[in-house]
Design an enzyme around this catalytic site. Structure first.
Site, PDB file in Angstrom:
ATOM      1  N   CYS A 157     -15.158  -3.044  -1.315  1.00  0.00           N
ATOM      2  CA  CYS A 157     -13.800  -3.388  -0.877  1.00  0.00           C
ATOM      3  C   CYS A 157     -13.219  -4.478  -1.773  1.00  0.00           C
ATOM      4  CB  CYS A 157     -13.831  -3.860   0.572  1.00  0.00           C
ATOM      5  SG  CYS A 157     -14.470  -5.543   0.725  1.00  0.00           S
ATOM      6  N   ARG A 196       0.853  -1.195   0.000  1.00  0.00           N
ATOM      7  CA  ARG A 196       0.000   0.000   0.000  1.00  0.00           C
ATOM      8  C   ARG A 196       0.887   1.243   0.000  1.00  0.00           C
ATOM      9  NH1 ARG A 196      -4.196  -0.235   4.655  1.00  0.00           N
ATOM     10  NH2 ARG A 196      -5.125  -1.880   3.403  1.00  0.00           N
ATOM     11  N   LYS A 246      -6.814   6.678  12.035  1.00  0.00           N
ATOM     12  CA  LYS A 246      -7.120   7.270  10.727  1.00  0.00           C
ATOM     13  C   LYS A 246      -7.610   8.708  10.849  1.00  0.00           C
ATOM     14  CE  LYS A 246      -8.140   2.782   8.796  1.00  0.00           C
ATOM     15  NZ  LYS A 246      -9.119   1.900   8.148  1.00  0.00           N
ATOM     16  N   CYS A 286     -14.287  -2.056   5.217  1.00  0.00           N
ATOM     17  CA  CYS A 286     -13.293  -1.301   4.446  1.00  0.00           C
ATOM     18  C   CYS A 286     -13.896  -0.351   3.414  1.00  0.00           C
ATOM     19  CB  CYS A 286     -12.302  -2.254   3.783  1.00  0.00           C
ATOM     20  SG  CYS A 286     -11.365  -3.231   4.969  1.00  0.00           S
ATOM     21  N   LYS A 290      -4.660   0.640  14.659  1.00  0.00           N
ATOM     22  CA  LYS A 290      -4.602   1.599  13.558  1.00  0.00           C
ATOM     23  C   LYS A 290      -5.287   2.912  13.932  1.00  0.00           C
ATOM     24  CE  LYS A 290      -6.823  -1.284  10.773  1.00  0.00           C
ATOM     25  NZ  LYS A 290      -7.697  -1.919   9.745  1.00  0.00           N
ATOM     26  N   ARG A 307      -2.540   6.326   9.583  1.00  0.00           N
ATOM     27  CA  ARG A 307      -2.479   5.883   8.169  1.00  0.00           C
ATOM     28  C   ARG A 307      -2.560   7.094   7.221  1.00  0.00           C
ATOM     29  NH1 ARG A 307      -4.525   0.447   7.930  1.00  0.00           N
ATOM     30  NH2 ARG A 307      -3.842  -0.629   9.795  1.00  0.00           N
TER      31      ARG A 307
HETATM   32 FE1  SRM Z   1      -9.392  -2.275   5.533  1.00  0.00          FE
HETATM   33  C1  SRM Z   1      -8.129  -4.975   7.130  1.00  0.00           C
HETATM   34  C2  SRM Z   1      -8.341  -3.462   2.601  1.00  0.00           C
HETATM   35  C3  SRM Z   1      -9.992   0.730   4.150  1.00  0.00           C
HETATM   36  C4  SRM Z   1     -11.294  -1.438   8.254  1.00  0.00           C
HETATM   37  N1  SRM Z   1      -8.351  -3.921   4.975  1.00  0.00           N
HETATM   38  C5  SRM Z   1      -7.879  -4.895   5.794  1.00  0.00           C
HETATM   39  C6  SRM Z   1      -6.978  -5.863   5.016  1.00  0.00           C
HETATM   40  C7  SRM Z   1      -5.577  -5.344   5.110  1.00  0.00           C
HETATM   41  C8  SRM Z   1      -7.096  -7.341   5.410  1.00  0.00           C
HETATM   42  C9  SRM Z   1      -6.137  -7.880   6.432  1.00  0.00           C
HETATM   43  O1  SRM Z   1      -6.004  -7.301   7.532  1.00  0.00           O
HETATM   44  O2  SRM Z   1      -5.543  -8.912   6.145  1.00  0.00           O
HETATM   45  C10 SRM Z   1      -7.554  -5.664   3.598  1.00  0.00           C
HETATM   46  C11 SRM Z   1      -6.616  -5.978   2.432  1.00  0.00           C
HETATM   47  C12 SRM Z   1      -7.396  -6.456   1.235  1.00  0.00           C
HETATM   48  C13 SRM Z   1      -6.602  -6.544  -0.008  1.00  0.00           C
HETATM   49  O3  SRM Z   1      -6.401  -7.671  -0.500  1.00  0.00           O
HETATM   50  O4  SRM Z   1      -6.191  -5.522  -0.538  1.00  0.00           O
HETATM   51  C14 SRM Z   1      -8.099  -4.264   3.704  1.00  0.00           C
HETATM   52  N2  SRM Z   1      -9.078  -1.486   3.753  1.00  0.00           N
HETATM   53  C15 SRM Z   1      -8.731  -2.166   2.631  1.00  0.00           C
HETATM   54  C16 SRM Z   1      -8.860  -1.310   1.394  1.00  0.00           C
HETATM   55  C17 SRM Z   1      -7.819  -1.608   0.337  1.00  0.00           C
HETATM   56  C18 SRM Z   1     -10.282  -1.493   0.847  1.00  0.00           C
HETATM   57  C19 SRM Z   1     -10.525  -0.951  -0.530  1.00  0.00           C
HETATM   58  O5  SRM Z   1     -11.205  -1.653  -1.245  1.00  0.00           O
HETATM   59  O6  SRM Z   1     -10.091   0.137  -0.858  1.00  0.00           O
HETATM   60  C20 SRM Z   1      -8.760   0.087   2.049  1.00  0.00           C
HETATM   61  C21 SRM Z   1      -7.360   0.591   2.165  1.00  0.00           C
HETATM   62  C22 SRM Z   1      -7.338   1.965   2.739  1.00  0.00           C
HETATM   63  C23 SRM Z   1      -6.003   2.624   2.763  1.00  0.00           C
HETATM   64  O7  SRM Z   1      -5.552   3.052   1.711  1.00  0.00           O
HETATM   65  O8  SRM Z   1      -5.422   2.768   3.841  1.00  0.00           O
HETATM   66  C24 SRM Z   1      -9.314  -0.206   3.428  1.00  0.00           C
HETATM   67  N3  SRM Z   1     -10.377  -0.618   6.132  1.00  0.00           N
HETATM   68  C25 SRM Z   1     -10.616   0.485   5.355  1.00  0.00           C
HETATM   69  C26 SRM Z   1     -11.632   1.294   5.943  1.00  0.00           C
HETATM   70  C27 SRM Z   1     -12.235   2.556   5.350  1.00  0.00           C
HETATM   71  C28 SRM Z   1     -11.513   3.784   5.801  1.00  0.00           C
HETATM   72  O9  SRM Z   1     -10.500   3.700   6.506  1.00  0.00           O
HETATM   73  O10 SRM Z   1     -11.956   4.868   5.446  1.00  0.00           O
HETATM   74  C29 SRM Z   1     -12.018   0.664   7.117  1.00  0.00           C
HETATM   75  C30 SRM Z   1     -13.149   1.110   8.068  1.00  0.00           C
HETATM   76  C31 SRM Z   1     -12.792   2.269   8.908  1.00  0.00           C
HETATM   77  C32 SRM Z   1     -12.127   1.813  10.158  1.00  0.00           C
HETATM   78  O11 SRM Z   1     -10.921   1.619  10.150  1.00  0.00           O
HETATM   79  O12 SRM Z   1     -12.820   1.590  11.151  1.00  0.00           O
HETATM   80  C33 SRM Z   1     -11.215  -0.537   7.232  1.00  0.00           C
HETATM   81  N4  SRM Z   1      -9.617  -3.056   7.400  1.00  0.00           N
HETATM   82  C34 SRM Z   1     -10.508  -2.584   8.342  1.00  0.00           C
HETATM   83  C35 SRM Z   1     -10.488  -3.478   9.467  1.00  0.00           C
HETATM   84  C36 SRM Z   1     -11.343  -3.346  10.763  1.00  0.00           C
HETATM   85  C37 SRM Z   1     -10.690  -2.460  11.750  1.00  0.00           C
HETATM   86  C38 SRM Z   1     -11.417  -2.441  13.065  1.00  0.00           C
HETATM   87  O13 SRM Z   1     -11.334  -1.437  13.773  1.00  0.00           O
HETATM   88  O14 SRM Z   1     -12.052  -3.428  13.425  1.00  0.00           O
HETATM   89  C39 SRM Z   1      -9.582  -4.510   9.147  1.00  0.00           C
HETATM   90  C40 SRM Z   1      -9.206  -5.732  10.015  1.00  0.00           C
HETATM   91  C41 SRM Z   1      -8.261  -5.383  11.116  1.00  0.00           C
HETATM   92  O15 SRM Z   1      -7.705  -4.289  11.205  1.00  0.00           O
HETATM   93  O16 SRM Z   1      -8.096  -6.256  11.966  1.00  0.00           O
HETATM   94  C42 SRM Z   1      -9.064  -4.212   7.836  1.00  0.00           C
HETATM   95 FE1  SF4 Z   2     -13.316  -6.391   2.500  1.00  0.00          FE
HETATM   96 FE2  SF4 Z   2     -11.791  -5.324   4.311  1.00  0.00          FE
HETATM   97 FE3  SF4 Z   2     -13.265  -7.432   4.957  1.00  0.00          FE
HETATM   98 FE4  SF4 Z   2     -11.193  -7.728   3.362  1.00  0.00          FE
HETATM   99  S1  SF4 Z   2     -11.110  -7.027   5.508  1.00  0.00           S
HETATM  100  S2  SF4 Z   2     -13.264  -8.525   3.001  1.00  0.00           S
HETATM  101  S3  SF4 Z   2     -11.158  -5.845   2.214  1.00  0.00           S
HETATM  102  S4  SF4 Z   2     -14.033  -5.435   4.408  1.00  0.00           S
END
Ligand code: SRM
Ligand code: SF4
Length: 572
Positions: free
Chosen positions: A434, A81, A216, A483, A214, A150
């Protein structure tokens, strides 16, 4: 939080805390892991540390079972990323990313929901070279993931271009201010001289164990709330008078992530805590970060985000603690109004006298495929375009700063490569999804690969009810982590199992009210059956200008959820 036998709160730190503590400021054994040619993976502890360097170990889930049957290790590769503060990059930087996508990644570039760029499918032996090339183009991946701040988001508004550049500069400086100071990134990826005495190395803001989870930040420029400012741990809402930036309202405690069947986890919208002048945002952000550093829960990662710290201790306590650390008091928040979250697609003329073209990219995936040669098209545009490329929070692209004389050339390239689609429905242009399968290790259902076909069917229902021109914010994720911010969508789909989703309804159009669970664990036929009568009802009974998300509440399909939502069906 779990409790022990004597009813005292469990104080055992999570394993990730041990890994951070032992890591010598994020070094771990990453260098050795990269050299190990026996496996395509890195050491288990290093998979946690690599995130702080913007790198996730993944495997191709489409072929996981087959590889297991053949007794092969999973098909490991890495997602990288790239941080793009405020989503702003130059054409040269775009070309550098494009080159890496085609040499080391899977021939795609992915624009994320946080205005960053992701490469998928980079194998271990190419990791170092890829990160070094990213750095050569003056971009980086440090802190793109991990328990730190981030990518800082910022409305990439092309119309108010002067105001945008002022606010963008602040977001870039804020991003820099909160970047970890460890030398580890430079040593591991860029072969910079190793620090012999890592003990004297300081992380002045984060400390040795970084944040509990994390973090944000997003900055919105009203009237647009494209960055979904209330879903951020920390948000700033620009306040203007007569085109001048007065300062920012400060909001804190947003977050989307939850787990199915665990009511102690929930999405929450950020609460407004005050107002600060423009030159104080770094200071405010730093103090909020340190409060979370010191009080966030390090014993349970599912309870470690700022939203839980605030709910556990109270918003008043939190605001007071921030004010105490600032040494001055946040002022009272000022009035503001949002009217949209989607991007204004097509051409706009900026106050800077330049043109800007916003291009819809289906779920942010740039690829040469049956729907157009999107990757090639953007390459050709970047080769001729001197201005910026901006990434939006809706996974779209803005070719920004085009002089009048170049407008036709950009238009021709965009048309020839399928980057401009005049047929795009309002539903599709306001939708995001996502990544999910095949790369995301946490996916329970398809998202990016499935949403377009579902939207086509939903569009059919809207069309049949005369609603095709009504903008509705819809979002899909393959699991409850959120996400694509699905709990802030008027229609949200959250993956539960292959082909099955929870259906959420009733968030506000502008993102200041969460949605509510309407139906649980349903398949495509049930989704369409559920939505059809609601659309018919909305078409007949909506008041003038009434948004779909508001209507489903007034009509009693769901009850309104203000700032905190549980996975409890709230059908009335
Ligand atoms: Fe996310 C984890 C993709 C925005 C909440 N997210 C992941 C992971 C890295 C899976 C993992 O942990 O193994 C995903 C990778 C998938 C892949 O194959 O690429 C992933 N998140 C993404 C992206 C790429 C989705 C997209 O389609 O664009 C976004 C990348 C953003 C960036 O550039 O930094 C992405 N993730 C978000 C958002 C939206 C936002 O931030 O505006 C959220 C919800 C907001 C939040 O953080 O509460 C989000 N991602 C999560 C979570 C849940 C966090 C939590 O508090 O519970 C996880 C899982 C974790 O952290 O344990 C996660
Ligand atoms: Fe979608 Fe984020 Fe869940 Fe992966 S961790 S399935 S990218 S919502």
């Amino acid at each position: 939080m779990t409790t022990s036998v004597n009813s005292k709160p469990e104080t055992k730190l999570t394993d990730v805390e041990r890994i951070k503590t032992d890591s010598k400021h994020l070094r771990g054994s990453l260098t050795q892991s990269l050299l190990d040619r026996e496996t395509g993976a890195i050491a288990t502890d290093d998979t946690q540390l690599s995130k702080f360097h913007g790198i996730y170990q993944q495997d191709n889930r489409d072929i996981r079972a087959e590889r297991k049957k053949q007794k092969l290790e999973p098909a490991y590769s890495f997602m990288i990323r790239v941080r793009v503060p405020g989503g702003v990059m130059s054409s040269e930087q775009w070309l550098a990313m494009d080159e890496l996508a085609t040499t080391h990644a899977n021939n795609t570039l992915r624009i994320t929901t946080r205005q960053a760029i992701q490469f998928h499918g980079v194998v271990k032996k190419n990791l170092k070279q890829t990160i070094a090339s990213i750095n050569d183009s003056l971009m980086d991946t440090i802190a793109a993931c991990g328990d730190v701040n981030r990518n800082v988001m910022c409305t990439p508004n092309p119309v108010q271009s002067r105001l945008h550049s002022e606010v963008y500069e602040l977001s870039a400086k804020l991003s820099e201010h909160l970047t970890p100071k460890t030398n580890a990134y430079h040593e591991i990826w860029l072969d910079k001289k190793k620090l012999l005495d890592t003990k004297s190395e300081q992380e002045p803001i984060y400390g040795d164990t970084y944040l509990p989870r994390k973090f944000k930040i997003g900055i919105a420029i009203p009237p647009r709330n494209d960055v979904d400012v209330f879903t951020q741990d920390l948000g700033f809402i620009a306040i203007m008078t007569e085109g001048q930036l007065l300062g920012f309202n400060v909001v804190a405690g947003g977050g989307m992530g939850m787990s199915h069947g665990e009511p102690d986890t929930y999405p929450r919208l950020a609460s407004v805590i005050g107002f600060c002048p423009p030159d104080k945002i770094n200071e405010v952000a730093e103090k909020v970060v340190t409060v979370q550093r010191d009080y966030g829960d390090r014993t349970n990662r599912k309870h470690a985000r700022l939203k839980y710290t605030i709910d556990d201790r109270g918003l008043d306590w939190f605001t007071e603690e921030v004010n105490k650390r600032l040494g001055w008091t946040l002022q009272q928040a000022k009035p503001y109004e949002f009217n949209s979250r989607g991007d204004r697609l097509g051409w706009t003329y900026g106050t800077d006298g330049l043109w800007h073209l916003t291009v819809h990219i289906s779920n942010g995936r740039l690829v040469d495929g049956p729907d157009g040669k999107l990757l090639t098209g953007m390459r050709k545009i970047a080769e001729t375009h001197q201005g910026e490329i901006r990434l939006t929070a809706n996974q779209n692209l803005i070719v920004a700063g085009i002089p009048s004389g170049n407008r036709n050339a950009v238009q021709s390239i965009a048309e020839a490569h399928g980057l401009i689609d005049k047929q795009l429905s309002r539903l599709v242009s306001n939708a995001i999804a996502c990544v999910a399968f095949p790369t995301c290790g946490l996916a329970m259902a398809e998202s990016e690969r499935y949403m377009p076909s579902l939207l086509e069917k939903i569009d059919g229902l809207l069309d049949a009810n005369g609603l095709k021109n009504v903008p509705i914010v819809s979002r899909m994720t393959g699991c409850p982590n959120g996400c694509a911010r699905p709990y802030a969508a008027e229609i949200g789909f959250v993956g539960k199992a292959p082909g099955r989703y929870n259906l959420y309804l009733g968030a506000s159009f502008v993102g200041d009210r969460l949605n509510t669970l309407y139906k649980e664990n349903i398949d495509e036929a049930e989704i369409l059956e559920s939505l059809e009568p609601i659309f018919a009802d909305y078409a007949s009974n909506q008041k003038e200008g009434e948004r779909f998300g508001d209507y489903v509440i007034r009509a009693g399909y769901v009850t309104a959820t203000a700032n905190r939502s549980h996975e409890v069906s709230n059908v009335v």
